[in-house]
Structure formats: structure tokens, C-alpha cells
Design a protein around this motif. Structure first.
Motif: not given
Length: 207
Positions: A94-105
Motif C-alpha cells: 500500500d503506497t497510496t493514501p486514502p480519500f475523504v470528502r465532507i458531504e454535508s454540510p
């Protein structure tokens, strides 16, 4: 001349890496120990069931280049009469960082309540290990996947909310939003003309 009868298979054990190991590198050094009651002939290295390389009996290690993913590494040893034995491990690259995005609000939104539920979308190529929730720079919670929402209690005013996710090898990703809690009603007062006065024609309303 001599004739050797050999019905005993050789032995082999992968010593490194340990089964179930995780790596933040695409290059892995694999080492093993092997022996035979008479004489070893060769080693075959298989990656996810496909032959990767064949090595002479002198070898006890090899370097393997792998992409991110889950890999089954098997080394088979043969003696001179093709008796064989195998050792297998599973490793994770695993050389790849994760992903995150705040959807709400939504970022830069205004709300008229002190309780807000934060929701987010997250993913990783292998596995997310933990989630952290921050409010105005202070950690509020440590969460485990697949949790993707958290309720916060806010005071009136502007607040920064950040979600940080980590994978198994502590690669991290974050997303931050700013929201404003507004509980105060606006005020307005008509200054001119005064209440209960009489006007005729066009007049100017001042407030």
C-alpha cells in the motif's frame, strides 16, 4: 556407479517477510530456508499463482517488485528427482493514501441550530484503519470504519470542521469545511417617516 533412491520431499519455509505483513514500498525482499536429505535442485517463485522466476538451488532470497494490492507469494523447492514442497505467505502493498470528502454540510454554509451531523465519503485501495473528527483544531472523536457520520454540538459563530482518515500504514487524507452557526434574528427599524404620521405624494422610506 551409484543409484540414489529419494522419496523424501525437501523442506522450505519463508522466513521473511512474515505472513500478513504490510509494506509501504513496491519492492519486497523475500528470504527462505530450505533443505533436502540429498540435494536441492531449484526454486520456483509464484506470485498469485503465476510463475515469476526460477532460481538455482544456491539462492535463499529474491527481490520482487509488486504493485499496490494483496499478494500471495509461494516458493516451491524441488530436489533432483522432482520431489517438491512449498511455502506460502500473503502480503499487502500500500503506497497510496486514502480519500475523504465532507458531504454535508456544505463548505461556507450557514445553519440556524447548534447540533449538526457531519457526513463524509471515504475510500482506500485496501483498507481504512481509523477516522478522526476535529472541531476548531481540537480532536472530538476517534472512529472506526465504516462510520461516515458524526454529530457535533456547536456554539454560535464560525467553526472549522475537519475529517482525517488513515489507512493501515498511516497514510492519511483530510478534508475541512467552515460553517457558521447563526441563532440571532436580524433587526430592523424604520427611521423615517415616523409612525402614525401623514404623508402625501412621494416620500422616502429610511430604515
Amino acid at each position: 556407479y551409484y543409484v540414489y533412491k529419494d522419496i523424501e520431499p525437501p523442506t522450505i519455509t519463508i522466513q521473511s517477510p512474515a505472513n500478513g505483513s504490510w509494506f509501504a514500498s513496491n519492492q519486497v525482499n523475500v528470504s527462505w530456508i530450505a533443505s533436502d536429505n540429498l540435494e536441492l535442485n531449484r526454486f520456483e517463485v509464484y506470485i498469485n499463482g503465476t510463475l515469476n522466476k526460477t532460481l538455482s538451488s544456491d539462492y535463499r532470497w529474491t527481490i520482487i517488485n509488486l504493485q499496490d494490492g494483496v499478494w500471495n507469494i509461494t516458493i516451491i523447492t524441488y530436489d533432483k528427482v522432482e520431489n517438491a514442497n512449498a511455502s506460502t505467505i500473503i502480503i499487502y502493498i500500500d503506497t497510496t493514501p486514502p480519500f475523504v470528502r465532507i458531504e454535508s454540510p456544505a463548505n461556507n454554509s450557514f445553519i440556524n441550530r447548534t447540533s449538526v451531523i457531519i457526513t463524509w465519503n471515504m475510500s482506500d485501495n485496501l483498507r481504512i484503519e481509523k477516522i478522526e473528527v476535529y472541531l476548531d483544531g481540537e480532536k472530538q472523536a476517534n472512529l472506526l470504519p465504516p462510520t461516515n457520520q458524526y454529530q457535533l454540538s456547536l456554539t454560535e459563530g464560525e467553526h472549522k470542521i475537519k475529517i482525517v482518515v488513515y489507512d493501515k500504514l498511516n497514510h492519511m487524507a483530510s478534508d475541512e469545511i467552515t460553517i457558521t452557526v447563526d441563532l440571532t434574528k436580524p433587526s430592523i427599524k424604520i427611521m423615517s417617516p415616523r409612525s402614525n404620521t401623514y404623508v402625501s405624494g412621494t416620500f422616502t422610506l429610511v430604515w
